[in-house]
Write an enzyme that holds these catalytic residues in place. Structure first.
Site, mmCIF file in Angstrom:
data_model
loop_
_atom_site.group_PDB
_atom_site.id
_atom_site.type_symbol
_atom_site.label_atom_id
_atom_site.label_comp_id
_atom_site.label_asym_id
_atom_site.label_seq_id
_atom_site.Cartn_x
_atom_site.Cartn_y
_atom_site.Cartn_z
ATOM 1 N N ASN A 1 -28.693 55.537 -98.164
ATOM 2 C CA ASN A 1 -29.664 56.138 -97.534
ATOM 3 C C ASN A 1 -30.512 54.967 -98.130
ATOM 4 O O ASN A 1 -31.036 54.743 -98.647
ATOM 5 C CB ASN A 1 -29.597 56.752 -98.827
ATOM 6 C CG ASN A 1 -31.030 57.186 -98.894
ATOM 7 O OD1 ASN A 1 -31.890 57.181 -98.232
ATOM 8 N ND2 ASN A 1 -31.516 58.549 -100.057
ATOM 9 N N HIS B 1 -33.833 65.687 -100.763
ATOM 10 C CA HIS B 1 -33.599 64.547 -101.750
ATOM 11 C C HIS B 1 -34.771 63.934 -102.966
ATOM 12 O O HIS B 1 -35.487 64.767 -102.485
ATOM 13 C CB HIS B 1 -34.056 63.134 -100.906
ATOM 14 C CG HIS B 1 -33.292 62.266 -101.891
ATOM 15 N ND1 HIS B 1 -33.661 61.095 -103.253
ATOM 16 C CD2 HIS B 1 -32.132 61.210 -101.593
ATOM 17 C CE1 HIS B 1 -33.639 60.240 -103.166
ATOM 18 N NE2 HIS B 1 -32.473 60.365 -103.022
ATOM 19 N N GLU C 1 -27.231 64.388 -107.667
ATOM 20 C CA GLU C 1 -27.602 62.895 -108.035
ATOM 21 C C GLU C 1 -28.462 63.150 -109.562
ATOM 22 O O GLU C 1 -29.709 63.924 -109.029
ATOM 23 C CB GLU C 1 -28.989 62.630 -106.479
ATOM 24 C CG GLU C 1 -27.403 62.361 -105.177
ATOM 25 C CD GLU C 1 -28.316 60.793 -104.603
ATOM 26 O OE1 GLU C 1 -28.236 60.120 -104.413
ATOM 27 O OE2 GLU C 1 -29.749 62.109 -104.515
ATOM 28 N N SER D 1 -27.088 54.714 -109.069
ATOM 29 C CA SER D 1 -26.617 53.218 -108.998
ATOM 30 C C SER D 1 -25.382 53.297 -109.396
ATOM 31 O O SER D 1 -24.554 52.803 -109.899
ATOM 32 C CB SER D 1 -27.626 53.481 -110.308
ATOM 33 O OG SER D 1 -29.120 53.132 -110.654
ATOM 34 N N LYS E 1 -33.148 54.818 -97.159
ATOM 35 C CA LYS E 1 -35.181 54.865 -97.980
ATOM 36 C C LYS E 1 -36.093 54.758 -97.035
ATOM 37 O O LYS E 1 -36.334 54.016 -96.237
ATOM 38 C CB LYS E 1 -34.917 54.312 -99.262
ATOM 39 C CG LYS E 1 -34.012 55.312 -100.610
ATOM 40 C CD LYS E 1 -34.225 55.317 -101.639
ATOM 41 C CE LYS E 1 -32.907 56.017 -102.274
ATOM 42 N NZ LYS E 1 -32.893 56.214 -103.666
ATOM 43 N N GLU F 1 -35.959 62.391 -104.632
ATOM 44 C CA GLU F 1 -37.274 61.300 -104.231
ATOM 45 C C GLU F 1 -38.591 62.573 -103.255
ATOM 46 O O GLU F 1 -39.854 62.377 -103.876
ATOM 47 C CB GLU F 1 -36.789 60.286 -103.453
ATOM 48 C CG GLU F 1 -36.391 59.150 -104.210
ATOM 49 C CD GLU F 1 -35.751 58.588 -104.004
ATOM 50 O OE1 GLU F 1 -35.998 58.080 -102.885
ATOM 51 O OE2 GLU F 1 -35.220 57.375 -104.865
ATOM 52 N N GLY G 1 -31.819 54.635 -108.988
ATOM 53 C CA GLY G 1 -32.673 53.336 -108.638
ATOM 54 C C GLY G 1 -32.579 52.593 -109.755
ATOM 55 O O GLY G 1 -34.337 51.952 -110.451
HETATM 56 P P1 PGA Z 1 -29.476 54.172 -105.906
HETATM 57 O O1 PGA Z 1 -30.080 55.726 -104.474
HETATM 58 O O2 PGA Z 1 -28.293 54.107 -105.520
HETATM 59 O O3 PGA Z 1 -30.638 53.847 -105.455
HETATM 60 O O4 PGA Z 1 -29.308 54.782 -107.419
HETATM 61 C C1 PGA Z 1 -29.682 56.809 -104.351
HETATM 62 C C2 PGA Z 1 -30.222 57.937 -103.845
HETATM 63 O O5 PGA Z 1 -31.181 58.379 -104.122
HETATM 64 O O6 PGA Z 1 -29.158 58.409 -102.811
#
Ligand code: PGA
Length: 251
Positions: free
Chosen positions: A10, A96, A168, A214, A12, A98, A174
């Site tokens: 992803n 997601h 997730e 992560s 982003k 976010e 992140g």
């Molecule tokens: P990350 O993000 O691997 O940077 O923690 C995962 C995601 O949001 O899909």
């Protein structure tokens, strides 16, 4: 039953077209011999079509990070499932955290998007996951049950060959803080059993459930070796050729 593992990147809100093309082209030779894993990348809308040309004919598939539920109309700023197909996507990420957190997505909008995407033949990666506060209050399983029920409302068993779930935990995204293999496995097993009770054990056995939060080359092997973890949805570590290729090659 055999579930082909998935490593999905992803991207982003990162990568201009030049950078996206470089990343996609850099990945191609490093993952080209992998046939036992499905590889998906998910750039921003504006570069989807260009990246689709770079990966055409390869073993890398293209996902968008979101879509709208209407086909067309006066909906400034939105992109429809057919437009994603037109840009070369086979997959779309929906719900997601976010988007839930910053853009007001609810289980209801997630469900509308999921239905619209499936109706056009896209494969959906449906994201679910609890916040730290919800985990600490012992609400993880209730919350996940609610997100699954709401997100999958009105979806029949027949659609499940085009649905992937990504668990997730919001507190692991992140932050560098991964769920332990056992914490992740516990939730994955729960999600699979919920799908089994909403649908059937056949649907539950076949659905792929990815872990996200992560994920890095250093922690993928422990996660992927868990019985109910079928791959990963990766943010940060998908932005560099070497780390994403290492994740794919670790499977
Ligand atoms: P990350 O993000 O691997 O940077 O923690 C995962 C995601 O949001 O899909």
């Amino acid at each position: 039953m055999s579930r082909v593992p998935i490593i999905a990147g992803n991207w982003k809100l990162f990568k201009t077209s030049k950078e996206a093309i470089e990343l996609a082209s850099g990945l191609l030779p490093l993952v080209k011999n992998k046939s036992n894993v499905e590889i998906i990348i998910s750039p921003v809308f504006t570069v989807l079509e260009r990246v689709s040309k770079v990966i055409a004919g390869s073993n890398i598939k293209l996902a968008a990070q979101d879509c709208f539920w209407e086909e067309e109309g006066a909906f400034t700023g939105e992109v429809s499932p057919s437009m994603l197909l037109d840009a070369g996507c086979s997959h779309v990420i929906i719900g997601h955290s976010e988007r839930r957190q910053y853009f007001g997505e609810t289980d209801e909008t997630v469900n509308k998007k999921l239905k619209a995407a499936l109706s056009k033949g896209l494969t959906v990666i449906l994201c679910v996951g609890e916040t730290l506060q919800e985990r600490e209050m012992g609400k993880t399983f209730d919350l996940l049950q609610k997100q699954l029920k709401g997100g999958l409302s009105g979806i029949s068993s027949n659609s499940f060959d085009k649905i992937i779930i990504a668990y997730e935990p919001v507190w692991a995204i992140g932050t560098g803080k991964t769920a332990t293999d056992q914490q992740a496995e516990e939730v994955h097993a729960f999600i699979r059993s919920e799908i089994g009770s909403f649908y059937s054990s056949l649907v539950a056995d076949n659905i792929r459930i990815l872990y996200g939060g992560s994920v890095k080359p250093e922690n993928i092997s422990g996660l992927i070796s868990q019985k109910n973890i079928d791959g990963a949805l990766v943010g940060g570590a998908s932005l560099q050729v070497e780390s994403f290729a290492a994740l794919v090659n670790a499977v």
